[in-house]
Write a protein that holds these residues in place. Structure first.
Motif, mmCIF file in Angstrom:
data_model
loop_
_atom_site.group_PDB
_atom_site.id
_atom_site.type_symbol
_atom_site.label_atom_id
_atom_site.label_comp_id
_atom_site.label_asym_id
_atom_site.label_seq_id
_atom_site.Cartn_x
_atom_site.Cartn_y
_atom_site.Cartn_z
ATOM 1 N N ALA A 135 -0.145 9.192 -13.015
ATOM 2 C CA ALA A 135 -1.172 9.783 -13.869
ATOM 3 C C ALA A 135 -2.060 8.718 -14.499
ATOM 4 N N ARG A 136 -1.534 7.498 -14.650
ATOM 5 C CA ARG A 136 -2.314 6.396 -15.223
ATOM 6 C C ARG A 136 -3.014 5.565 -14.146
ATOM 7 N N GLY A 137 -3.000 6.038 -12.903
ATOM 8 C CA GLY A 137 -3.702 5.326 -11.843
ATOM 9 C C GLY A 137 -2.874 4.279 -11.128
ATOM 10 N N VAL A 138 -1.584 4.152 -11.477
ATOM 11 C CA VAL A 138 -0.693 3.199 -10.801
ATOM 12 C C VAL A 138 0.037 3.978 -9.713
ATOM 13 N N ARG A 139 -0.499 3.918 -8.489
ATOM 14 C CA ARG A 139 -0.030 4.826 -7.446
ATOM 15 C C ARG A 139 0.735 4.131 -6.316
ATOM 16 N N THR A 140 0.543 2.843 -6.142
ATOM 17 C CA THR A 140 1.193 2.142 -5.030
ATOM 18 C C THR A 140 2.079 1.020 -5.556
ATOM 19 N N LEU A 141 2.866 0.482 -4.639
ATOM 20 C CA LEU A 141 3.702 -0.664 -5.016
ATOM 21 C C LEU A 141 2.833 -1.820 -5.489
ATOM 22 N N GLY A 142 1.713 -2.062 -4.814
ATOM 23 C CA GLY A 142 0.814 -3.131 -5.225
ATOM 24 C C GLY A 142 0.287 -2.922 -6.633
ATOM 25 N N ASP A 143 -0.062 -1.662 -6.968
ATOM 26 C CA ASP A 143 -0.523 -1.353 -8.327
ATOM 27 C C ASP A 143 0.576 -1.650 -9.347
ATOM 28 N N GLU B 88 0.810 -1.210 0.000
ATOM 29 C CA GLU B 88 0.000 0.000 0.000
ATOM 30 C C GLU B 88 0.849 1.267 0.000
ATOM 31 N N THR B 89 2.163 1.105 0.034
ATOM 32 C CA THR B 89 3.052 2.271 0.054
ATOM 33 C C THR B 89 3.013 2.974 -1.298
ATOM 34 N N PRO B 90 2.765 4.288 -1.341
ATOM 35 C CA PRO B 90 2.788 5.016 -2.616
ATOM 36 C C PRO B 90 4.154 4.913 -3.281
ATOM 37 N N LEU B 91 4.150 4.877 -4.612
ATOM 38 C CA LEU B 91 5.420 4.816 -5.347
ATOM 39 C C LEU B 91 6.304 6.008 -5.012
ATOM 40 N N THR B 92 5.679 7.149 -4.730
ATOM 41 C CA THR B 92 6.451 8.352 -4.419
ATOM 42 C C THR B 92 7.133 8.283 -3.062
ATOM 43 N N GLU B 93 6.784 7.293 -2.239
ATOM 44 C CA GLU B 93 7.384 7.178 -0.906
ATOM 45 C C GLU B 93 8.210 5.907 -0.748
ATOM 46 N N LEU B 94 8.414 5.182 -1.844
ATOM 47 C CA LEU B 94 9.146 3.916 -1.751
ATOM 48 C C LEU B 94 10.629 4.136 -1.485
ATOM 49 N N ALA B 95 11.200 3.219 -0.744
ATOM 50 C CA ALA B 95 12.652 3.107 -0.638
ATOM 51 C C ALA B 95 13.078 1.985 -1.574
ATOM 52 N N CYS B 96 13.842 2.320 -2.592
ATOM 53 C CA CYS B 96 14.241 1.350 -3.618
ATOM 54 C C CYS B 96 15.762 1.256 -3.687
ATOM 55 N N VAL B 97 16.247 0.094 -4.090
ATOM 56 C CA VAL B 97 17.645 -0.065 -4.479
ATOM 57 C C VAL B 97 17.636 -0.511 -5.934
ATOM 58 N N VAL B 98 18.087 0.368 -6.809
ATOM 59 C CA VAL B 98 18.160 0.069 -8.236
ATOM 60 C C VAL B 98 19.547 -0.510 -8.503
ATOM 61 N N PHE B 99 19.594 -1.698 -9.077
ATOM 62 C CA PHE B 99 20.885 -2.375 -9.205
ATOM 63 C C PHE B 99 21.076 -2.939 -10.603
ATOM 64 N N ASP B 100 22.322 -3.314 -10.868
ATOM 65 C CA ASP B 100 22.673 -3.924 -12.147
ATOM 66 C C ASP B 100 23.891 -4.813 -11.918
ATOM 67 N N THR B 101 24.019 -5.830 -12.743
ATOM 68 C CA THR B 101 25.180 -6.723 -12.663
ATOM 69 C C THR B 101 25.868 -6.799 -14.018
ATOM 70 N N GLU B 102 27.162 -7.039 -13.987
ATOM 71 C CA GLU B 102 27.913 -7.430 -15.188
ATOM 72 C C GLU B 102 28.420 -8.843 -14.933
ATOM 73 N N THR B 103 28.384 -9.678 -15.955
ATOM 74 C CA THR B 103 28.623 -11.107 -15.761
ATOM 75 C C THR B 103 29.595 -11.659 -16.796
ATOM 76 N N THR B 104 29.976 -12.914 -16.578
ATOM 77 C CA THR B 104 30.851 -13.585 -17.554
ATOM 78 C C THR B 104 30.083 -14.006 -18.795
ATOM 79 N N GLY B 105 28.747 -14.060 -18.718
ATOM 80 C CA GLY B 105 27.928 -14.481 -19.848
ATOM 81 C C GLY B 105 26.460 -14.345 -19.523
#
Length: 709
Positions: A683-691, A506-523
């Motif tokens: 704006a498209r109605g997707v306001r929470t993490l659940g949405d 139920e947490t709004p997307l505007t209030e989320l705590a996120c960790v955005v990550f990426d990996t580099e791999t051997t393949g």
């Protein structure tokens, strides 16, 4: 119900209606013709009608497909990109009109609208920027104070979540995984002392006693780091709301008190030892003295025994006093501040202290080097020595040289003339250096630095006063100290009003705590033995990227990196040869991502590598996961491009030069994309993490269906 249908579905239904209607009209015309011609024409009319009806349906389907491909889809793409441009609030966003070439003036008009909107935003941003320049200047001053403040500063809300910390807090409490906006304070410091101090001062406020209390809304606090490494001492002060009627949070200022508290305990122990250790020999001496002076006239043998006891106890007492004096001096010396400083800096400061002697030239000779000392007291002592040397010898020039040699740095005052005898400079050592510092003398400075001075000849016609000091603690030449962020961008005062969150979905997307990550791999095949060679992440909190809270590590994969993979991410076997393996790095990343939503571009790929290591590290990556590919597909349709490069171009986000396909650069751009997607999703109605999770599941289902065809 029909209002919720997509444009493509409506157009399909329109063409289906046209086809079926045309077929019905065609069939009616054939029935009418058959009635007029007669039964003998029925087989011919049925054959001709079947061929004509099938042709009509094929033609209608073909025209619908062309219309869908060249009109309906481009209109939906344009509408999605216009929405994104309107909601993302980016002045650099660009509208792609390549697929709108058959829409006539609509494509250029939409691009013109987007450009005009960008210009208007630029104008508005310029006006806003001009209006808040004064506020930004004050903010910069505050940031400079916080950055340079040598005390750890933490501001927390009443849920004990951190909403501001300065560079000293980052240095003192941990650069990697522990400290962060919105994260619990009690991951960093022991809980009970802080809670007790907070309860005390909150009770004082509730009772109104703060109005007359000498500490107002603050209280002293002593706590420790959670790992027990440091003892911390400081103050806790309440933050009130604008009306001053309620408590919104608190400020915690801390400093490292580990050594001072240990020194205080050692002094207490020393005092106790002195009292207990001196009592017995003092009593023995007193008893012997009373007997000898009591008129009892002991015989010579008894008298000799008493004299021996007195001599032995006196020596014991003298040794104990010497040992205690030495221990006390060690404690006293240990309380002084020692820092690394350059020889040139010492000379410059000493020159300033001698500004009232223009006839004396003070110069630096030789190469510069680093040394460790209490620079203030050493500068004062060098200035005193220069004054006395000039007064005693009449020279007009003194050179200061610093030479590393044999574990010391020798600071030499060199002048033309003969060496000074010890009796000449001995009186200098007992003169106070500066008024108001409890009579601090040059002898105190030498004692503090555990050193001494002497004078000797240098060459045929020069002499020097030599002062050995300790070399620098850090290697400032080959291994310069790592820099903290130039300013404390790590603050978010919107957290001040935040209260305990309910279910995470139920947490709004505007209030989320996120960790955005990426990996580099051997393949590309984690289940076939490919391994991670680099993992990086950056935190996003309340819809903005916290660039100061980052994670970026190379990992030894335990196998060779194929040349084809190195061509993409630039990581070679040599670069990871001395790096820790996944068993050491991934637990630290798990700590960094604790209590946050994991976000990645094409998340299943990166997450698979992490999940395959869960058994190895004994931890599970069970965070909620968002994929920017799926969010983009929901907003812009499955026919649009959803690569990271395409999204970055759509929102006007640039990659750091030369860093595309490095884990941190890709994570940073993905984080910027996420921050652009959030307002469009709202704006498209997707306001929470659940949405967001729900529309991601829908996008997955659609892509699976598309994969079947």
């Amino acid at each position: 119900m029909a209002e919720r249908w997509s444009l493509r579905l409506r157009i399909f239904l329109f063409f289906a209606l046209v086809g079926l209607g045309g077929l019905a009209l065609f069939a009616g015309a054939l029935v009418l013709a058959g009635a007029r011609i007669g039964p003998e024409a029925t087989p011919h009319l049925v054959l001709a009608g079947g061929i004509g009806g099938l042709g009509l349906l094929v033609l209608t389907a073909w025209v619908w497909q062309l219309f869908d491909e060249n009109v309906a889809r481009p209109i939906m793409l344009l509408s999605g990109e216009l929405s994104a441009t309107a909601e993302a609030k980016s002045t650099a966003a660009r509208l792609s009109t390549d697929k709108a070439r058959y829409l006539g003036a609509l494509g250029p008009a939409a691009a013109g609208i987007a450009e005009a909107l960008g210009r208007e935003r630029s104008t508005a941003e310029g006006a806003v920027k001009a209006a808040i320049d004064e506020v930004l200047a004050e903010k910069a001053q505050l940031e400079a104070v916080l950055r340079d403040l040598r005390e750890c500063v933490l501001i927390c809300n009443l849920e004990h979540e951190i909403l501001l910390y300065n560079a000293e807090a980052q240095r003192l409490l941990g650069l990697d995984a522990q400290i962060g906006l919105g994260r619990p304070l009690f991951r960093l410091v022991t809980e009970q002392p802080v809670r007790h101090a907070l309860d005390r001062v909150k009770l004082r406020f509730a009772d109104g006693r703060h109005r007359t209390h000498h500490d107002y809304l603050s209280v002293a606090v002593v706590c420790a780091t959670r790992d027990g490494r440091l003892t911390l001492q400081g103050r806790l002060s309440l933050i009130l709301d604008a009306a001053g009627d309620a408590v919104d949070g608190f400020v915690l200022t801390l400093r490292d008190a580990t050594q001072p508290i240990a020194d205080h305990a050692a002094r207490d122990h020393l005092l106790k030892e002195m009292l207990e250790g001196l009592r017995r020999p003092t009593a023995n001496l007193r008893a012997a003295a009373e007997i000898l002076s009591g008129g009892m006239a002991p015989d010579a043998k008894t008298q000799a025994r008493f004299v021996g006891v007195m001599t032995e106890e006196a020596e014991t007492l003298a040794r104990r006093i010497d040992r205690l004096a030495g221990a006390y001096n060690e404690l006293r010396i240990g309380g002084w501040s020692m820092n690394d400083v350059t020889a040139i800096a010492l000379v410059a400061c000493a020159r300033d202290r001698l500004a009232d002697l223009p006839e004396l030239e003070l110069a630096h000779a030789g190469a510069d080097c680093w040394l460790n000392c209490d620079s203030f007291s050493v500068v004062e002592m060098l200035a005193l020595f220069c004054r006395e040397i000039a007064g005693a010898t009449g020279v007009g020039r003194i050179e200061i040289a610093a030479t590393p040699d044999g574990g010391h740095v020798f600071v030499d005052l060199v002048w033309q003339g003969v060496p000074l005898g010890e009796s000449a400079f001995e009186p200098w050592l007992n003169r106070p250096l500066v008024e108001g510092l409890a009579g601090l003398t040059a002898r105190d400075v030498l004692l503090h630095h555990r050193t001494e001075i002497w004078s000797e000849r240098v060459g045929p016609d020069h002499a020097r006063l030599r002062l050995p000091l300790q070399p620098a603690v850090e290697d400032h030449v080959s291994a310069p100290a790592s820099e903290l962020p130039a300013r404390p961008e790590f603050y978010d005062f919107s957290l001040l009003r935040r209260r305990a969150a309910g279910k995470m979905a139920e947490t709004p997307l505007t209030e989320l705590a996120c960790v955005v990550f990426d990996t580099e791999t051997t393949g590309l095949f984690p289940s076939a033995g490919d391994e991670i060679v680099q993992i990086a992440g950056v935190r996003v909190l309340n819809g903005r990227v916290i660039r100061g809270e980052r994670f970026d590590r190379l990992i030894d994969p335990g196998r060779r990196i194929p040349a084809a993979s190195t061509r993409i991410h630039g990581i070679t076997d040599a670069m990871v040869a001395d790096q820790p393996d996944a068993r050491a790095v991934l637990p630290a990343f798990h700590d960094f991502a604790a209590d946050a939503v994991l976000v990645a571009h094409n998340a299943p790929f990166d997450l698979k590598f992490l999940q395959l290591k869960e058994g190895l590290i004994g931890r599970r990556f069970d965070n909620p996961v968002l994929d920017t590919v799926l969010l983009s597909a929901h907003l812009f349709g499955h026919g649009a491009e959803h690569t990271l490069d395409a999204l970055a171009e759509r929102f006007g986000i640039g990659f750091p030069e030369g860093q595309r396909h490095t884990a941190f650069a890709d994570a940073l751009v993905t984080a910027e994309v996420l921050c652009m997607l959030i307002p469009v999703l709202n704006a498209r109605g997707v306001r929470t993490l659940g949405d967001a999770l729900a529309v991601s599941d829908e996008a997955v289902a659609i892509r699976r269906k598309q994969a079947r065809y």
